[in-house]
Design a protein around this motif. Structure first.
Motif, PDB file in Angstrom:
ATOM      1  N   ALA A 165       0.376 -46.587 -22.201  1.00  0.00           N
ATOM      2  CA  ALA A 165      -0.243 -45.883 -23.166  1.00  0.00           C
ATOM      3  C   ALA A 165       0.405 -45.213 -24.456  1.00  0.00           C
ATOM      4  O   ALA A 165      -0.169 -45.746 -25.726  1.00  0.00           O
ATOM      5  N   GLN A 166       1.527 -44.896 -24.259  1.00  0.00           N
ATOM      6  CA  GLN A 166       2.569 -44.581 -25.437  1.00  0.00           C
ATOM      7  C   GLN A 166       2.706 -45.646 -26.252  1.00  0.00           C
ATOM      8  O   GLN A 166       2.571 -45.574 -27.646  1.00  0.00           O
ATOM      9  N   GLY A 167       3.197 -46.858 -25.836  1.00  0.00           N
ATOM     10  CA  GLY A 167       3.540 -47.938 -26.516  1.00  0.00           C
ATOM     11  C   GLY A 167       2.449 -48.635 -27.162  1.00  0.00           C
ATOM     12  O   GLY A 167       2.511 -48.739 -28.396  1.00  0.00           O
ATOM     13  N   VAL A 168       1.066 -48.731 -26.658  1.00  0.00           N
ATOM     14  CA  VAL A 168      -0.008 -49.313 -27.257  1.00  0.00           C
ATOM     15  C   VAL A 168      -0.196 -48.432 -28.423  1.00  0.00           C
ATOM     16  O   VAL A 168      -0.558 -48.882 -29.626  1.00  0.00           O
ATOM     17  N   THR A 169      -0.446 -46.973 -28.231  1.00  0.00           N
ATOM     18  CA  THR A 169      -0.781 -46.054 -29.215  1.00  0.00           C
ATOM     19  C   THR A 169       0.157 -46.160 -30.331  1.00  0.00           C
ATOM     20  O   THR A 169      -0.263 -46.313 -31.648  1.00  0.00           O
ATOM     21  N   LYS A 170       1.470 -46.375 -30.046  1.00  0.00           N
ATOM     22  CA  LYS A 170       2.473 -46.244 -31.289  1.00  0.00           C
ATOM     23  C   LYS A 170       2.320 -47.907 -31.936  1.00  0.00           C
ATOM     24  O   LYS A 170       2.261 -47.693 -33.406  1.00  0.00           O
ATOM     25  N   PHE A 171       2.256 -48.678 -31.467  1.00  0.00           N
ATOM     26  CA  PHE A 171       1.959 -49.889 -31.917  1.00  0.00           C
ATOM     27  C   PHE A 171       0.534 -50.097 -32.910  1.00  0.00           C
ATOM     28  O   PHE A 171       0.702 -50.857 -33.771  1.00  0.00           O
ATOM     29  N   LYS A 172      -0.274 -49.616 -32.202  1.00  0.00           N
ATOM     30  CA  LYS A 172      -1.576 -49.612 -32.984  1.00  0.00           C
ATOM     31  C   LYS A 172      -1.392 -48.714 -34.369  1.00  0.00           C
ATOM     32  O   LYS A 172      -1.973 -49.425 -35.498  1.00  0.00           O
ATOM     33  N   LYS A 173      -0.595 -47.605 -34.436  1.00  0.00           N
ATOM     34  CA  LYS A 173      -0.447 -47.022 -35.622  1.00  0.00           C
ATOM     35  C   LYS A 173       0.392 -47.640 -36.451  1.00  0.00           C
ATOM     36  O   LYS A 173       0.099 -47.546 -37.903  1.00  0.00           O
ATOM     37  N   GLU A 174       1.015 -48.462 -36.008  1.00  0.00           N
ATOM     38  CA  GLU A 174       2.107 -49.215 -36.836  1.00  0.00           C
ATOM     39  C   GLU A 174       1.610 -50.820 -37.344  1.00  0.00           C
ATOM     40  O   GLU A 174       2.060 -51.531 -37.881  1.00  0.00           O
ATOM     41  N   ARG A 175       0.197 -50.739 -36.988  1.00  0.00           N
ATOM     42  CA  ARG A 175      -0.605 -51.999 -37.603  1.00  0.00           C
ATOM     43  C   ARG A 175      -0.110 -53.183 -36.967  1.00  0.00           C
ATOM     44  O   ARG A 175      -0.143 -54.127 -37.654  1.00  0.00           O
ATOM     45  N   PHE A 176       0.233 -53.397 -35.713  1.00  0.00           N
ATOM     46  CA  PHE A 176       0.719 -54.551 -35.019  1.00  0.00           C
ATOM     47  C   PHE A 176      -0.495 -55.203 -34.487  1.00  0.00           C
ATOM     48  O   PHE A 176      -1.735 -54.606 -34.327  1.00  0.00           O
ATOM     49  N   GLU A 177      -0.721 -56.448 -34.630  1.00  0.00           N
ATOM     50  CA  GLU A 177      -1.716 -57.383 -34.354  1.00  0.00           C
ATOM     51  C   GLU A 177      -1.978 -57.798 -33.063  1.00  0.00           C
ATOM     52  O   GLU A 177      -2.901 -57.925 -32.379  1.00  0.00           O
ATOM     53  N   VAL A 178      -0.854 -58.362 -32.265  1.00  0.00           N
ATOM     54  CA  VAL A 178      -0.654 -58.726 -31.075  1.00  0.00           C
ATOM     55  C   VAL A 178       0.027 -57.877 -30.138  1.00  0.00           C
ATOM     56  O   VAL A 178       1.547 -57.672 -30.386  1.00  0.00           O
ATOM     57  N   ILE A 179      -0.404 -57.030 -29.327  1.00  0.00           N
ATOM     58  CA  ILE A 179       0.586 -56.073 -28.429  1.00  0.00           C
ATOM     59  C   ILE A 179       0.173 -56.433 -27.064  1.00  0.00           C
ATOM     60  O   ILE A 179      -0.640 -56.720 -26.412  1.00  0.00           O
ATOM     61  N   ILE A 180       1.557 -57.098 -26.482  1.00  0.00           N
ATOM     62  CA  ILE A 180       1.664 -57.608 -25.155  1.00  0.00           C
ATOM     63  C   ILE A 180       2.036 -56.579 -24.126  1.00  0.00           C
ATOM     64  O   ILE A 180       3.241 -56.117 -24.422  1.00  0.00           O
ATOM     65  N   VAL A 181       1.299 -56.117 -23.119  1.00  0.00           N
ATOM     66  CA  VAL A 181       1.857 -55.347 -22.224  1.00  0.00           C
ATOM     67  C   VAL A 181       2.301 -56.011 -20.786  1.00  0.00           C
ATOM     68  O   VAL A 181       1.594 -56.483 -20.352  1.00  0.00           O
ATOM     69  N   ASP A 182       3.516 -55.930 -20.830  1.00  0.00           N
ATOM     70  CA  ASP A 182       4.156 -56.436 -19.425  1.00  0.00           C
ATOM     71  C   ASP A 182       3.880 -55.392 -18.219  1.00  0.00           C
ATOM     72  O   ASP A 182       4.615 -54.446 -18.506  1.00  0.00           O
ATOM     73  N   THR A 183       3.442 -55.706 -17.242  1.00  0.00           N
ATOM     74  CA  THR A 183       3.274 -54.864 -15.963  1.00  0.00           C
ATOM     75  C   THR A 183       4.316 -55.268 -14.924  1.00  0.00           C
ATOM     76  O   THR A 183       4.951 -56.319 -14.839  1.00  0.00           O
ATOM     77  N   SER A 184       4.041 -54.218 -13.861  1.00  0.00           N
ATOM     78  CA  SER A 184       5.280 -54.624 -12.731  1.00  0.00           C
ATOM     79  C   SER A 184       4.610 -55.569 -11.681  1.00  0.00           C
ATOM     80  O   SER A 184       3.458 -56.065 -11.752  1.00  0.00           O
ATOM     81  N   GLY A 185       5.601 -56.650 -11.202  1.00  0.00           N
ATOM     82  CA  GLY A 185       5.274 -57.649 -10.302  1.00  0.00           C
ATOM     83  C   GLY A 185       4.820 -57.166  -9.042  1.00  0.00           C
ATOM     84  O   GLY A 185       4.957 -55.990  -8.669  1.00  0.00           O
ATOM     85  N   ARG A 186       3.729 -57.936  -8.672  1.00  0.00           N
ATOM     86  CA  ARG A 186       3.231 -57.446  -7.166  1.00  0.00           C
ATOM     87  C   ARG A 186       2.893 -58.523  -6.369  1.00  0.00           C
ATOM     88  O   ARG A 186       2.934 -59.640  -6.723  1.00  0.00           O
ATOM     89  N   HIS A 187       2.667 -58.350  -5.170  1.00  0.00           N
ATOM     90  CA  HIS A 187       2.268 -59.267  -3.949  1.00  0.00           C
ATOM     91  C   HIS A 187       0.713 -59.031  -3.813  1.00  0.00           C
ATOM     92  O   HIS A 187       0.253 -57.803  -4.071  1.00  0.00           O
ATOM     93  N   LYS A 188       0.059 -59.936  -3.111  1.00  0.00           N
ATOM     94  CA  LYS A 188      -1.314 -59.790  -2.933  1.00  0.00           C
ATOM     95  C   LYS A 188      -1.695 -58.707  -2.050  1.00  0.00           C
ATOM     96  O   LYS A 188      -2.678 -57.944  -2.233  1.00  0.00           O
ATOM     97  N   GLN A 189      -0.863 -58.230  -1.017  1.00  0.00           N
ATOM     98  CA  GLN A 189      -0.883 -57.281  -0.237  1.00  0.00           C
ATOM     99  C   GLN A 189      -0.753 -55.869  -0.493  1.00  0.00           C
ATOM    100  O   GLN A 189      -1.369 -54.966  -0.109  1.00  0.00           O
TER     101      GLN A 189
END
Length: 564
Positions: A177-201
């Motif tokens: 949330a902090q990262g996306v808010t910060k980059f939106k204020k700085e007028r970035f056009e493509v904001i890529i959010v990398d999340t944790s890896g996970r298993h199906k279970q």
């Protein structure tokens, strides 16, 4: 790419079909048997393969029964076209993915299993959009894996991409949330959010994914899948689809596993579009996926549309220089310095085999193992030109030749020996480079000027009504006929003579691929190209023909036009 092996098997099946003197049901069954065996070895689901076989048989029989007794050549063309269409249908989910828009923030969230290459893919994705004029960045919300933020920081720094993360904050939802808010204020056009890896279970990590999605409200959620899981990709995609309604998929590690075909077809069965294929470890090893060009390249038919787009992307990186180069080409002038820039441009386009696979008619065997030898040869060519003085670089190469009383060259000057010693190469290599340069300069001279064939090509394109309106950006038969009528008298014969003498593009490809021995058979390549529906575009009846050649040759000088 390991899928090249599948391409060779499919090509072998079509070759057997072309050799058959008579096309009957027995020949059709034999061709389909080879094709289905190749697909099954690539781990394509047996139900999908059986369905493809049945559809091809039904369509071919219906077409042959509905027409008069066709010639065997027409039957072969028909079978090839039906198989091509069904292979495209096999990997095409029929759904258009979300496309980022300029001038507004586009949030893309990457999810996937552990070890699928998600963090690396996020950086590749940021580089891909940055090259196309988007202001892109990465938010590392992976707090589950040790060293995830360090990896993002290192790869993003190398790629010169903005990034955000935290060593102290442990809640990934807060970081995202902090990262996306910060980059939106700085007028970035493509904001890529990398999340944790996970298993199906792992239900806890699935819950985390849903919470991050609710916090950042992504425009598109991308599932990153490993090609090595093959047709198991379908079960994984469905499991993720139930938890996070993702809109697109990126298949990684396509360069290292034979099950890539199975992964692609399995994903297509979930009706979710694949947007990219990861084909290597480098930052540029991310190929945009499009069903028809993908199958076209797989079958050795090239991807002229992709090649043109690749050239345009390079041209956009330095537009002023490209316009200057295009102007020189139109005037028919090419110095050794210009030739050096063209070699560097070819090197910047990525691995030679990747570019060569986009050119219709090049045999698959030619591309195998060619990258290392080709890039080494081009680097040595750069070393040679680096050892030349400014006067020599701006010349037409005549400074390196001794001329007799009649003005004809009789030998090489002392400059060749000096350049060879300075570059750590041999006199023969310097001589070869000068010979290749003279051929390209001669080609530029013929192409440029008011009566050059570059201008003639442009006129033909205008007569045909602009760009190709057929499949994969190719011209329709009506456009090709209009171009032929507008072609200046004797132009076709002149170009054919030049091809036979081994000039231009063929010589350039020969130089890059040297070391492949007898595999690079120019006569065989010409024969294959002449069989392909007009010379440059695939099986007859699969939308063959010529691309926008005037634009292409301008961009060979990496120019996008001179602004006239």
């Amino acid at each position: 790419m390991v899928l090249a092996d599948l391409g060779r098997r499919l090509n072998a099946a079509f070759l057997s079909l072309n050799r058959a003197p008579v096309v009957d049901e027995k020949v059709l069954d034999a061709t389909l048997k080879e094709i289905t065996a190749a697909l099954l070895e690539a781990d394509v689901n047996v139900k999908l393969v059986a369905s493809l076989r049945q559809k091809v048989k039904v369509k071919v029989k219906a077409a042959l029964d509905g027409s008069d007794k066709s010639k065997d050549s027409n039957k072969k063309t028909l079978i090839q076209k039906v198989v091509f269409d069904e292979l495209v249908h096999l990997v095409d989910p029929g759904i258009e993915p979300y496309k980022p828009k300029k001038g507004q923030p586009n949030v893309i969230m990457a999810v996937g299993l552990q070890g699928n290459g998600k963090t690396t893919t996020c950086t590749k994705l940021a580089v891909y959009y940055q090259k196309r004029g988007f202001k892109s960045c990465i938010v590392c919300a992976d707090t589950f894996r040790a060293g995830a933020f360090d990896q993002t920081r290192q790869s993003a720094t190398k790629a010169k991409v903005a990034y955000f993360g935290s060593y102290t904050e442990t809640d990934p939802v807060v970081i995202a949330a902090q990262g996306v808010t910060k980059f939106k204020k700085e007028r970035f056009e493509v904001i890529i959010v990398d999340t944790s890896g996970r298993h199906k279970q792992e239900s806890e990590l699935f819950q985390e994914m849903i919470q991050i999605s609710a916090a950042v409200k992504p425009n598109m959620t991308v599932l990153v899948l490993d090609a090595s899981i093959g047709q198991a990709a379908e079960a994984h995609s469905r499991a993720f689809k139930e938890s996070a309604d993702f809109g697109a998929i990126i298949v990684t590690k396509m360069d290292g596993h034979a099950k890539g075909g199975g992964a692609i077809s399995a994903v297509a069965a979930t009706k979710t579009p694949i947007i990219f294929l990861g084909v290597g470890e480098h930052l540029y090893d991310l190929d945009r996926f499009s069903p028809q060009p993908f199958i076209s390249k797989l079958l050795g038919l090239g991807d002229m549309q992709g090649l043109m787009e690749h050239m345009q992307d390079l041209a956009k990186q330095n537009p002023d220089k490209q316009k200057e180069m295009a102007k020189k080409l139109e005037e028919g002038k090419l110095s050794i310095r210009d030739w050096k820039e063209q070699i560097q441009n070819v090197m910047n386009m990525g691995p030679i085999s990747k570019i060569a696979s986009m050119i219709p008619g090049l045999p698959q065997e030619l591309l195998a193992g060619s990258d290392e030898e080709g890039s080494l040869r081009m680097r040595r060519m750069i070393y040679i030109t680096d050892s030349m003085s400014s006067k020599e670089l701006d010349s037409d190469g005549s400074l390196f030749l001794e001329t007799g009383k009649d003005g004809k060259p009789v030998g090489l000057t002392w400059r060749v020996t000096r350049v060879a010693k300075g570059s750590g190469t041999s006199v023969r290599e310097v001589e070869e480079l000068l010979c290749q340069y003279r051929m390209m300069a001669h080609m530029a001279k013929q192409a440029g000027g008011k009566n050059g064939w570059l201008q003639a090509m442009q006129k033909m394109q205008n007569v045909a009504g602009g760009r190709g309106r057929g499949a994969n950006g190719m011209p329709t038969p009506a456009q090709i006929q209009a171009m032929q009528r507008a072609m200046p008298p004797g132009m076709l014969q002149q170009m054919q003579r030049q091809l036979r003498s081994g000039g231009g593009m063929q010589e350039m490809m020969k130089a890059m691929m040297q070391g492949q021995g007898d595999q690079f058979d120019m006569e065989e390549m010409q024969r294959m190209m002449s069989q392909m529906g007009g010379g440059l575009g695939g099986f007859p009846g699969i939308g063959g023909g010529m691309p926008n050649m005037a634009d292409m040759f301008k961009m060979m000088g990496m120019g996008g036009g001179t602004g006239r």
